[in-house]
Design a protein around this motif. Structure first.
Motif, PDB file in Angstrom:
ATOM      1  N   PRO A  14     -19.582  24.620   4.974  1.00 50.67           N
ATOM      2  CA  PRO A  14     -19.636  24.975   6.396  1.00 50.67           C
ATOM      3  C   PRO A  14     -18.878  23.936   7.227  1.00 50.67           C
ATOM      4  CG  PRO A  14     -21.836  25.016   5.416  1.00 50.67           C
ATOM      5  CD  PRO A  14     -20.895  24.459   4.389  1.00 50.67           C
ATOM      6  N   GLN A  15     -18.073  24.403   8.134  1.00 50.43           N
ATOM      7  CA  GLN A  15     -17.223  23.569   9.000  1.00 50.43           C
ATOM      8  C   GLN A  15     -16.275  22.690   8.190  1.00 50.43           C
ATOM      9  OE1 GLN A  15     -20.010  21.515  11.537  1.00 50.43           O
ATOM     10  NE2 GLN A  15     -20.330  23.340  12.782  1.00 50.43           N
ATOM     11  N   HIS A  16     -16.111  23.002   6.903  1.00 51.71           N
ATOM     12  CA  HIS A  16     -15.197  22.278   6.011  1.00 51.71           C
ATOM     13  C   HIS A  16     -15.456  20.772   6.038  1.00 51.71           C
ATOM     14  CE1 HIS A  16     -13.098  26.082   5.855  1.00 51.71           C
ATOM     15  NE2 HIS A  16     -12.927  26.047   7.169  1.00 51.71           N
ATOM     16  N   THR A  17     -16.720  20.399   6.163  1.00 54.36           N
ATOM     17  CA  THR A  17     -17.102  18.995   6.320  1.00 54.36           C
ATOM     18  C   THR A  17     -18.195  18.627   5.329  1.00 54.36           C
ATOM     19  OG1 THR A  17     -16.544  19.042   8.661  1.00 54.36           O
ATOM     20  CG2 THR A  17     -18.024  17.298   7.953  1.00 54.36           C
ATOM     21  N   GLN A  18     -18.045  17.432   4.759  1.00 52.48           N
ATOM     22  CA  GLN A  18     -19.092  16.895   3.888  1.00 52.48           C
ATOM     23  C   GLN A  18     -19.519  15.538   4.421  1.00 52.48           C
ATOM     24  OE1 GLN A  18     -18.270  16.916  -0.295  1.00 52.48           O
ATOM     25  NE2 GLN A  18     -20.287  16.095  -0.799  1.00 52.48           N
ATOM     26  N   GLU A  19     -20.832  15.355   4.503  1.00 47.79           N
ATOM     27  CA  GLU A  19     -21.396  14.073   4.942  1.00 47.79           C
ATOM     28  C   GLU A  19     -22.219  13.501   3.800  1.00 47.79           C
ATOM     29  OE1 GLU A  19     -23.491  14.522   8.626  1.00 47.79           O
ATOM     30  OE2 GLU A  19     -21.736  15.372   9.631  1.00 47.79           O
ATOM     31  N   LEU A  20     -22.072  12.209   3.565  1.00 48.12           N
ATOM     32  CA  LEU A  20     -22.780  11.539   2.475  1.00 48.12           C
ATOM     33  C   LEU A  20     -23.382  10.232   2.970  1.00 48.12           C
ATOM     34  CD1 LEU A  20     -20.001  11.775  -0.254  1.00 48.12           C
ATOM     35  CD2 LEU A  20     -22.066  13.161  -0.158  1.00 48.12           C
ATOM     36  N   GLU A  21     -24.532   9.897   2.436  1.00 47.68           N
ATOM     37  CA  GLU A  21     -25.129   8.580   2.633  1.00 47.68           C
ATOM     38  C   GLU A  21     -25.000   7.870   1.285  1.00 47.68           C
ATOM     39  OE1 GLU A  21     -27.458   7.571   5.384  1.00 47.68           O
ATOM     40  OE2 GLU A  21     -26.639   9.226   6.569  1.00 47.68           O
ATOM     41  N   PHE A  26     -20.247  -1.929  -5.451  1.00 41.86           N
ATOM     42  CA  PHE A  26     -18.921  -1.443  -5.833  1.00 41.86           C
ATOM     43  C   PHE A  26     -18.344  -2.412  -6.856  1.00 41.86           C
ATOM     44  CE2 PHE A  26     -19.653   0.807  -1.991  1.00 41.86           C
ATOM     45  CZ  PHE A  26     -18.875   1.944  -2.043  1.00 41.86           C
ATOM     46  N   GLN A  27     -17.912  -1.879  -7.977  1.00 45.04           N
ATOM     47  CA  GLN A  27     -17.321  -2.711  -9.014  1.00 45.04           C
ATOM     48  C   GLN A  27     -16.071  -3.398  -8.459  1.00 45.04           C
ATOM     49  OE1 GLN A  27     -16.388  -0.622 -12.628  1.00 45.04           O
ATOM     50  NE2 GLN A  27     -15.783  -2.483 -13.690  1.00 45.04           N
ATOM     51  N   GLY A  28     -15.991  -4.711  -8.630  1.00 47.22           N
ATOM     52  CA  GLY A  28     -14.840  -5.476  -8.147  1.00 47.22           C
ATOM     53  C   GLY A  28     -15.005  -5.975  -6.719  1.00 47.22           C
ATOM     54  N   PHE A  29     -16.096  -5.619  -6.050  1.00 47.07           N
ATOM     55  CA  PHE A  29     -16.369  -6.095  -4.691  1.00 47.07           C
ATOM     56  C   PHE A  29     -17.690  -6.849  -4.743  1.00 47.07           C
ATOM     57  CE2 PHE A  29     -18.086  -5.802  -0.399  1.00 47.07           C
ATOM     58  CZ  PHE A  29     -17.008  -6.252   0.335  1.00 47.07           C
ATOM     59  N   GLU A  30     -17.610  -8.169  -4.616  1.00 42.66           N
ATOM     60  CA  GLU A  30     -18.807  -8.993  -4.759  1.00 42.66           C
ATOM     61  C   GLU A  30     -19.588  -9.028  -3.459  1.00 42.66           C
ATOM     62  OE1 GLU A  30     -18.169 -12.802  -6.581  1.00 42.66           O
ATOM     63  OE2 GLU A  30     -16.548 -12.005  -7.813  1.00 42.66           O
ATOM     64  N   SER A  31     -20.834  -8.582  -3.529  1.00 41.24           N
ATOM     65  CA  SER A  31     -21.716  -8.638  -2.372  1.00 41.24           C
ATOM     66  C   SER A  31     -23.126  -8.975  -2.853  1.00 41.24           C
ATOM     67  CB  SER A  31     -21.699  -7.305  -1.615  1.00 41.24           C
ATOM     68  OG  SER A  31     -22.145  -6.252  -2.435  1.00 41.24           O
ATOM     69  N   LEU A  32     -23.905  -9.584  -1.969  1.00 42.97           N
ATOM     70  CA  LEU A  32     -25.272  -9.959  -2.321  1.00 42.97           C
ATOM     71  C   LEU A  32     -26.216  -8.766  -2.286  1.00 42.97           C
ATOM     72  CD1 LEU A  32     -25.583 -13.300  -0.326  1.00 42.97           C
ATOM     73  CD2 LEU A  32     -25.253 -13.009  -2.771  1.00 42.97           C
ATOM     74  N   THR A  33     -25.931  -7.834  -1.400  1.00 44.44           N
ATOM     75  CA  THR A  33     -26.753  -6.636  -1.255  1.00 44.44           C
ATOM     76  C   THR A  33     -25.879  -5.416  -1.515  1.00 44.44           C
ATOM     77  OG1 THR A  33     -26.271  -6.473   1.119  1.00 44.44           O
ATOM     78  CG2 THR A  33     -28.218  -7.747   0.480  1.00 44.44           C
ATOM     79  N   PRO A  34     -26.487  -4.295  -1.853  1.00 45.44           N
ATOM     80  CA  PRO A  34     -25.680  -3.083  -2.032  1.00 45.44           C
ATOM     81  C   PRO A  34     -24.984  -2.713  -0.716  1.00 45.44           C
ATOM     82  CG  PRO A  34     -27.953  -2.718  -2.752  1.00 45.44           C
ATOM     83  CD  PRO A  34     -27.907  -4.046  -2.103  1.00 45.44           C
ATOM     84  N   VAL A  35     -23.820  -2.116  -0.830  1.00 46.03           N
ATOM     85  CA  VAL A  35     -23.115  -1.614   0.351  1.00 46.03           C
ATOM     86  C   VAL A  35     -23.848  -0.338   0.762  1.00 46.03           C
ATOM     87  CG1 VAL A  35     -20.927  -0.763   1.268  1.00 46.03           C
ATOM     88  CG2 VAL A  35     -20.937  -2.588  -0.453  1.00 46.03           C
ATOM     89  N   GLU A  36     -24.275  -0.304   2.018  1.00 44.60           N
ATOM     90  CA  GLU A  36     -25.057   0.818   2.511  1.00 44.60           C
ATOM     91  C   GLU A  36     -24.340   1.432   3.696  1.00 44.60           C
ATOM     92  OE1 GLU A  36     -29.660   1.553   3.955  1.00 44.60           O
ATOM     93  OE2 GLU A  36     -29.019  -0.437   3.314  1.00 44.60           O
ATOM     94  N   GLY A  37     -24.257   2.765   3.722  1.00 44.99           N
ATOM     95  CA  GLY A  37     -23.578   3.388   4.841  1.00 44.99           C
ATOM     96  C   GLY A  37     -23.524   4.890   4.742  1.00 44.99           C
ATOM     97  N   GLU A  49      -9.698  14.424   7.630  1.00 43.66           N
ATOM     98  CA  GLU A  49     -10.161  13.437   8.592  1.00 43.66           C
ATOM     99  C   GLU A  49     -11.353  12.752   7.925  1.00 43.66           C
ATOM    100  OE1 GLU A  49     -10.272  13.906  13.309  1.00 43.66           O
ATOM    101  OE2 GLU A  49     -11.738  15.133  12.231  1.00 43.66           O
ATOM    102  N   ALA A  50     -11.222  11.478   7.599  1.00 49.05           N
ATOM    103  CA  ALA A  50     -12.276  10.756   6.895  1.00 49.05           C
ATOM    104  C   ALA A  50     -12.712   9.562   7.728  1.00 49.05           C
ATOM    105  CB  ALA A  50     -11.773  10.286   5.535  1.00 49.05           C
ATOM    106  N   SER A  51     -14.025   9.377   7.810  1.00 55.52           N
ATOM    107  CA  SER A  51     -14.557   8.213   8.532  1.00 55.52           C
ATOM    108  C   SER A  51     -15.796   7.724   7.811  1.00 55.52           C
ATOM    109  CB  SER A  51     -14.878   8.565   9.977  1.00 55.52           C
ATOM    110  OG  SER A  51     -15.891   9.551  10.033  1.00 55.52           O
ATOM    111  N   ALA A  52     -16.067   6.443   7.959  1.00 56.09           N
ATOM    112  CA  ALA A  52     -17.228   5.846   7.306  1.00 56.09           C
ATOM    113  C   ALA A  52     -17.670   4.625   8.078  1.00 56.09           C
ATOM    114  CB  ALA A  52     -16.895   5.471   5.863  1.00 56.09           C
ATOM    115  N   GLN A  53     -18.913   4.292   7.881  1.00 54.09           N
ATOM    116  CA  GLN A  53     -19.437   3.022   8.367  1.00 54.09           C
ATOM    117  C   GLN A  53     -20.236   2.436   7.211  1.00 54.09           C
ATOM    118  OE1 GLN A  53     -22.770   1.943   9.184  1.00 54.09           O
ATOM    119  NE2 GLN A  53     -23.655   3.819   8.360  1.00 54.09           N
ATOM    120  N   ALA A  54     -20.204   1.118   7.077  1.00 56.23           N
ATOM    121  CA  ALA A  54     -20.895   0.473   5.958  1.00 56.23           C
ATOM    122  C   ALA A  54     -21.293  -0.937   6.363  1.00 56.23           C
ATOM    123  CB  ALA A  54     -19.984   0.434   4.736  1.00 56.23           C
ATOM    124  N   GLN A  55     -22.327  -1.437   5.692  1.00 59.74           N
ATOM    125  CA  GLN A  55     -22.732  -2.824   5.909  1.00 59.74           C
ATOM    126  C   GLN A  55     -23.254  -3.404   4.598  1.00 59.74           C
ATOM    127  OE1 GLN A  55     -24.210  -0.502   8.212  1.00 59.74           O
ATOM    128  NE2 GLN A  55     -25.879   0.044   6.864  1.00 59.74           N
TER     129      GLN A  55
END
Length: 171
Positions: A14-21, A26-37, A49-55
């Motif tokens: 529907p609306q040709h859009t997919q939303e994911l949480e 991420f392999q190769g990206f060192e972080s103390l906590t999981p990337v959440e977004g 048209e792709a957009s994301a937010q992460a922390q």
């Protein structure tokens, strides 16, 4: 684990859009906590048209004092990805490019690897030079002037005696 999004499947939504949480390392990206977004990808006919937010929290090294410290990384990014068939001809070494050729592109029957796309943007958003705190003075080097390396003390004593002693003329 984020899975690639097939463009043909995206057109059926529907609306040709997919939303994911997401919440993952991420392999190769060192972080103390999981990337959440969250991520939103929309098929707009000739482009995505792709957009994301992460922390997440990453460990950085201060560029002033070289101490490690934790930094909260909050990023938002969006991108237009063209949908077009790849050129069958290899590109020449010297090539004049048009603005639309500088954009990312996918073939109409392709898929968007969202895990790789987010991974790339996380690396692009990492601060390159950041002090551990605003008042960081950097590396403080304390070298007392009175201390002399004992290996040089004998040479220093000889030089002092030579300066005090009058020079005698040789016969």
């Amino acid at each position: 684990m984020l899975k690639p999004i097939r463009l043909s499947d995206l057109r059926q939504l529907p609306q040709h859009t997919q939303e994911l949480e997401f919440k993952q390392f991420f392999q190769g990206f060192e972080s103390l906590t999981p990337v959440e977004g969250s991520l939103q990808v929309s098929h707009r006919g000739h482009f995505l048209e792709a957009s994301a937010q992460a922390q997440t929290i990453v460990t950085l090294t201060c560029h002033r004092c070289l101490q490690q410290f934790n930094h909260r990384l909050n990023v938002e990014f969006e991108e237009i990805i063209l949908i077009r068939d790849p050129s069958p001809e290899p590109l020449p070494l010297e090539l004049e490019l048009k603005d639309e050729e500088l954009l990312e592109s996918l073939p109409p029957s392709g898929e968007l690897d969202v895990e790789d796309w987010i991974y790339q943007h996380l690396h692009l958003e990492m601060p390159r030079q950041l002090p551990c705190r605003p008042d960081c003075e950097g590396i403080v080097v304390e070298t007392p002037q009175e201390q002399v390396d004992p290996r040089w003390a004998a040479l220093g004593a000889l030089a002092a005696r030579l300066q005090q002693a009058p020079l005698k003329d040789s016969p």
